[in-house]
Scaffold this motif. Structure first.
Motif, PDB file in Angstrom:
ATOM      1  N   GLY A 155       0.811  -1.208   0.000  1.00  0.00           N
ATOM      2  CA  GLY A 155       0.000   0.000   0.000  1.00  0.00           C
ATOM      3  C   GLY A 155       0.846   1.261   0.000  1.00  0.00           C
ATOM      4  N   ASP A 163      -5.997   1.494  -4.628  1.00  0.00           N
ATOM      5  CA  ASP A 163      -7.007   2.006  -3.692  1.00  0.00           C
ATOM      6  C   ASP A 163      -7.719   3.239  -4.247  1.00  0.00           C
ATOM      7  N   GLY A 171       0.984  -6.519   0.064  1.00  0.00           N
ATOM      8  CA  GLY A 171      -0.448  -6.736  -0.154  1.00  0.00           C
ATOM      9  C   GLY A 171      -0.847  -6.980  -1.608  1.00  0.00           C
ATOM     10  N   ASN A 181      -2.707 -10.202  -5.678  1.00  0.00           N
ATOM     11  CA  ASN A 181      -3.481  -9.993  -6.913  1.00  0.00           C
ATOM     12  C   ASN A 181      -3.432 -11.210  -7.847  1.00  0.00           C
TER      13      ASN A 181
HETATM   14  O1  KG4 Z   1       1.292  -4.875   2.452  1.00  0.00           O
HETATM   15  P1  KG4 Z   1      -0.044  -4.338   2.837  1.00  0.00           P
HETATM   16  O2  KG4 Z   1      -1.002  -5.254   3.564  1.00  0.00           O
HETATM   17  O3  KG4 Z   1       0.085  -3.058   3.695  1.00  0.00           O
HETATM   18  C1  KG4 Z   1       1.128  -2.140   3.493  1.00  0.00           C
HETATM   19  O4  KG4 Z   1       2.258  -2.402   3.978  1.00  0.00           O
HETATM   20  O5  KG4 Z   1       0.851  -1.145   2.793  1.00  0.00           O
HETATM   21  O6  KG4 Z   1      -0.711  -3.830   1.456  1.00  0.00           O
HETATM   22  C2  KG4 Z   1      -1.984  -3.261   1.410  1.00  0.00           C
HETATM   23  C3  KG4 Z   1      -2.304  -2.969  -0.070  1.00  0.00           C
HETATM   24  C4  KG4 Z   1      -3.570  -2.132  -0.256  1.00  0.00           C
HETATM   25  O7  KG4 Z   1      -3.259  -1.044  -1.096  1.00  0.00           O
HETATM   26  C5  KG4 Z   1      -4.537  -3.112  -0.949  1.00  0.00           C
HETATM   27  O8  KG4 Z   1      -5.456  -2.477  -1.821  1.00  0.00           O
HETATM   28  C6  KG4 Z   1      -3.572  -3.998  -1.705  1.00  0.00           C
HETATM   29  O9  KG4 Z   1      -2.499  -4.196  -0.795  1.00  0.00           O
HETATM   30  N1  KG4 Z   1      -4.176  -5.299  -2.080  1.00  0.00           N
HETATM   31  C7  KG4 Z   1      -4.392  -5.672  -3.365  1.00  0.00           C
HETATM   32  C8  KG4 Z   1      -5.014  -6.952  -3.314  1.00  0.00           C
HETATM   33  N2  KG4 Z   1      -5.132  -7.317  -1.997  1.00  0.00           N
HETATM   34  C9  KG4 Z   1      -4.611  -6.291  -1.257  1.00  0.00           C
HETATM   35  N3  KG4 Z   1      -4.124  -5.037  -4.515  1.00  0.00           N
HETATM   36  C10 KG4 Z   1      -4.477  -5.663  -5.655  1.00  0.00           C
HETATM   37  N4  KG4 Z   1      -5.065  -6.867  -5.703  1.00  0.00           N
HETATM   38  C11 KG4 Z   1      -5.351  -7.559  -4.565  1.00  0.00           C
HETATM   39  N5  KG4 Z   1      -5.941  -8.753  -4.629  1.00  0.00           N
END
Ligand code: KG4
Ligand code: ZN
Length: 328
Positions: free
Chosen positions: A135, A165, A264, A268
């Motif tokens: 994120g 997002d 995160g 995908n």
């Molecule tokens: O690594 P994370 O849990 O938190 C941070 O360290 O930022 O990542 C969160 C991010 C969010 O922007 C969310 O929209 C994205 O990961 N995310 C995805 C998917 N699942 C979570 N982006 C695209 N496709 C997904 N399936």
């Protein structure tokens, strides 16, 4: 070697007990996501307060099942992240290390996303290209045989997760996090639309950097001209095309033996599909539950990169980058 790890960098409060870098004995994640739905983004103070409410009940529960005397090391993510959130995890880790007289290991949260791939029985071969897509960050690195991490490139503006997002908010009126919403819409509609309509910024630049702010702007230009679902489909294709091309460039130029992906956005489905089609068995993804923030990734990083710190020198470092040591 039993490591108790604590993660509190953003909206997830997590703990994990990891044995010998491979066996997860306990894994618990509490998210304050629901509290951020109204604002469609994380509010730092709300997140910090939620960590405070969640962390002690989690630890008290764990203590009922597990003798803390058997823990060898306490690990904690010290950054990057939201300062108020980080402080909660860091201070609780200090408190535990002091009470139980255990060494404390500082962990770089971004490095940990990559080490999620080392918990598996099929360890990635080194040197490896590492791609962190979260994120708040987008980084491409090379990890040598001694596990030294060198940054090759990063986003010059928005992180890829942030773009997911924001675009989900614009196109689908989605709440936070929007990435899974775009992914769902993509899976349901990919067969129906295959035109390239949004820009692919820096796709052909001869470096390892990314730019996702331009892609976001390009999505805005398409509004009204195409239906929102179709724009979302091409947005996901564009993101994956860019990530794949730059990762492939690094893989070839550095003669790497494997590719490891974390953060995160590594959950995908199309990213997983395209990388697997392209790199076959050389690419490693964590199980989806270890793609997002969790304690097992922190414990794994602490196992492989044991940055031990004196208790009174441990501090939260909100602006840590992927190539920096968590102790400075
Ligand atoms: O690594 P994370 O849990 O938190 C941070 O360290 O930022 O990542 C969160 C991010 C969010 O922007 C969310 O929209 C994205 O990961 N995310 C995805 C998917 N699942 C979570 N982006 C695209 N496709 C997904 N399936
Ligand atoms: Zn993360």
């Amino acid at each position: 070697m039993i490591i108790l790890a604590i993660e509190s960098t953003a909206d997830e409060t997590a703990i994990c007990l990891l044995k010998d870098g491979k066996d997860i004995l306990k894994h618990q994640v509490a998210s304050s996501l629901e509290l951020h739905k109204k604002t469609k983004g994380i509010v730092p103070e709300i997140s910090a307060r939620a960590h405070l409410e969640n962390i002690f009940p989690m630890l008290f529960d764990l203590k009922k099942e597990f003798d803390f005397g058997k823990i060898d090391k306490i690990a904690v993510a010290v950054g990057p992240g939201l300062q108020g959130s980080l402080i909660v995890g860091v201070e609780v880790a200090k408190f535990l290390a002091y009470c139980y007289k255990k060494p404390i290991i500082a962990v770089n949260h971004l490095q940990a996303h990559l080490f999620a791939n080392f918990i598996s029985s099929q360890k990635p071969q080194l040197p490896a290209v590492g791609l962190v897509v979260s994120g708040g960050h987008t980084d491409l690195v090379i990890i040598d045989k001694k596990l030294k991490i060198k940054r090759l490139g990063s986003t010059r503006d928005d992180a890829v997760g942030e773009a997911f997002d924001k675009v989900a908010r614009i196109l689908l009126h989605a709440s936070y996090p929007g990435g899974p919403e775009i992914d769902k819409v993509f899976c349901e509609n990919r067969e129906k639309f295959n035109k390239k309509i949004v820009a692919r910024p820096m796709l052909n630049s001869k470096d390892y950097d990314f730019s996702f702010s331009g892609l976001k702007t390009s999505v805005n230009y398409m509004l009204g001209g195409y239906n929102n679902i179709d724009i979302a489909v091409d947005f996901q294709r564009a993101v994956v095309e860019i990530l794949l091309k730059k990762t492939n460039r690094a893989f070839k130029n550095f003669h790497a033996k494997s590719i490891i992906v974390g953060g995160g956005v590594s959950a995908n489905s199309f990213l997983r599909e395209e990388f697997t089609n392209n790199f076959k068995n050389s690419v490693h993804f964590p199980p989806k539950c270890l793609s997002i923030d969790n304690g097992a990734t922190i414990a794994s990083a602490a196992y492989y990169l044991p940055y031990e710190v004196e208790l009174n020198k441990l501090k939260a470092i909100s602006g840590l980058t992927i190539d920096q040591s968590p102790i400075n």
